[in-house]
Write a protein that holds these residues in place. Structure first.
Motif, PDB file in Angstrom:
ATOM      1  N   THR A  50      77.200 -92.079  -6.705  1.00  0.00           N
ATOM      2  CA  THR A  50      78.302 -91.337  -6.081  1.00  0.00           C
ATOM      3  C   THR A  50      78.274 -89.877  -6.504  1.00  0.00           C
ATOM      4  O   THR A  50      78.418 -88.968  -5.673  1.00  0.00           O
ATOM      5  N   SER A  63      77.275 -86.977  -3.848  1.00  0.00           N
ATOM      6  CA  SER A  63      78.321 -85.994  -3.563  1.00  0.00           C
ATOM      7  C   SER A  63      77.856 -84.590  -3.927  1.00  0.00           C
ATOM      8  O   SER A  63      78.103 -83.629  -3.186  1.00  0.00           O
ATOM      9  N   TYR A 105      85.892 -85.410  -0.151  1.00  0.00           N
ATOM     10  CA  TYR A 105      87.001 -86.101  -0.819  1.00  0.00           C
ATOM     11  C   TYR A 105      87.041 -87.571  -0.402  1.00  0.00           C
ATOM     12  O   TYR A 105      87.082 -88.469  -1.254  1.00  0.00           O
ATOM     13  N   LEU A 106      87.017 -87.817   0.910  1.00  0.00           N
ATOM     14  CA  LEU A 106      87.053 -89.197   1.404  1.00  0.00           C
ATOM     15  C   LEU A 106      85.819 -89.970   0.948  1.00  0.00           C
ATOM     16  O   LEU A 106      85.921 -91.123   0.514  1.00  0.00           O
ATOM     17  N   TYR A 119      83.895 -89.433  -1.687  1.00  0.00           N
ATOM     18  CA  TYR A 119      83.931 -89.696  -3.133  1.00  0.00           C
ATOM     19  C   TYR A 119      84.849 -90.879  -3.448  1.00  0.00           C
ATOM     20  O   TYR A 119      84.470 -91.787  -4.197  1.00  0.00           O
ATOM     21  N   ILE A 120      86.051 -90.886  -2.886  1.00  0.00           N
ATOM     22  CA  ILE A 120      87.017 -91.952  -3.165  1.00  0.00           C
ATOM     23  C   ILE A 120      86.468 -93.311  -2.749  1.00  0.00           C
ATOM     24  O   ILE A 120      86.529 -94.301  -3.507  1.00  0.00           O
ATOM     25  N   LYS A 133      83.222 -94.401  -4.641  1.00  0.00           N
ATOM     26  CA  LYS A 133      83.597 -94.856  -5.986  1.00  0.00           C
ATOM     27  C   LYS A 133      84.096 -96.297  -5.943  1.00  0.00           C
ATOM     28  O   LYS A 133      83.753 -97.108  -6.812  1.00  0.00           O
ATOM     29  N   ASP A 134      84.885 -96.630  -4.938  1.00  0.00           N
ATOM     30  CA  ASP A 134      85.369 -98.007  -4.802  1.00  0.00           C
ATOM     31  C   ASP A 134      84.205 -98.987  -4.720  1.00  0.00           C
ATOM     32  O   ASP A 134      84.226-100.051  -5.345  1.00  0.00           O
ATOM     33  N   THR A 168      84.752 -96.177   4.060  1.00  0.00           N
ATOM     34  CA  THR A 168      86.185 -96.494   4.089  1.00  0.00           C
ATOM     35  C   THR A 168      86.431 -97.902   4.607  1.00  0.00           C
ATOM     36  O   THR A 168      87.169 -98.688   4.004  1.00  0.00           O
ATOM     37  N   SER A 207      85.143-100.528   2.125  1.00  0.00           N
ATOM     38  CA  SER A 207      86.008-100.617   0.948  1.00  0.00           C
ATOM     39  C   SER A 207      87.312-101.349   1.254  1.00  0.00           C
ATOM     40  O   SER A 207      87.779-102.169   0.469  1.00  0.00           O
TER      41      SER A 207
END
Length: 231
Positions: free
Chosen positions: A25, A29, A83-84, A86-87, A90-91, A148, A151
């Motif tokens: 990640t 990124s 931002y999206l 990375y989040i 990470k999940d 997304t 996740s």
């Protein structure tokens, strides 16, 4: 920097897991940020990485099916996507898979979602514009939304900390369906005059959800049984 500011800074830093816990990640990124910034100002790099469906569907510049995710139009485009990404990345790498897979398997799944998600989203959206000689595509929106969907749907009965009175969304699969409906509407409303590639967002969600089903097919029965219990 006073003691209060130092404490806030330390708290902020501790929000980020160590590099060893999610190296993919961080590296991915970082590459997107670096190459996007270079691409803002150095057009030879931009021209080498940009995805041009007209050429790709004629057997040229195949590498851009993947490399286009490392470019962005402007700072706002880059910051939102990173931002999206990375989040949700990470999940996948750090949280939701750790109970069922080894670290090596998690990295392989992460790479599989990244590679297949990126290429397939660009193939699907590129097919729509394959005859348009002027159309080009850049950005990590497609894979960000694929991450997304993966996740959110991987554990479809995971839920928010509390229910909201005015937002009837609580479980993961409900949030996923809400995203789908929103982007179907956006695709219809802005089907001709939109600066955002909502098709990439929509197909990213679709492909990410399919990849979640491939990795964890039992999520389908979990959703079905949960819906039956509610009815």
């Amino acid at each position: 920097m006073n003691r209060y500011q130092s404490k806030k800074f330390i708290t902020f830093i501790l929000m980020f897991p160590p590099f060893i816990e999610m190296p993919l990640t961080y590296v991915f990124s970082g590459l997107i940020i670096l190459l996007s910034i270079i691409g803002f100002y150095y057009k030879p790099l931009y021209n080498k990485l940009v995805y041009h469906p007209f050429e790709v569907f004629r057997g040229n510049r195949i590498h851009t099916l993947f490399t286009s995710i490392f470019l962005h139009k402007n700072w706002m485009h880059l910051l939102f996507n990173i931002y999206l990404l990375y989040i949700m990345s990470k999940d996948i790498e750090y949280i939701i898979l750790e109970k069922n897979y080894s670290q090596v398997q998690i990295k392989l799944i992460w790479f599989f979602v990244l590679a297949f998600g990126t290429v397939s989203v660009n193939l699907v959206t590129g097919w729509i514009y394959r005859k348009d000689v002027s159309h080009t595509t850049i950005g990590a929106s497609g894979i960000a939304f694929a991450f997304t969907a993966f996740s959110i749907l991987y554990l479809p009965l995971d839920h928010l900390k509390r229910k909201h009175k005015f937002i009837p969304l609580y479980y993961g699969y409900e949030i996923f369906l809400a995203f789908l409906i929103i982007f179907v509407c956006l695709m219809f409303i802005y089907r001709k005059n939109s600066k955002s590639n909502h098709k990439a967002h929509f197909f990213g969600l679709i492909i990410g959800s399919l990849l979640a089903i491939v990795v964890r097919p039992t999520l389908i029965t979990e959703i079905i049984y949960h819906l039956k219990s509610r009815w």
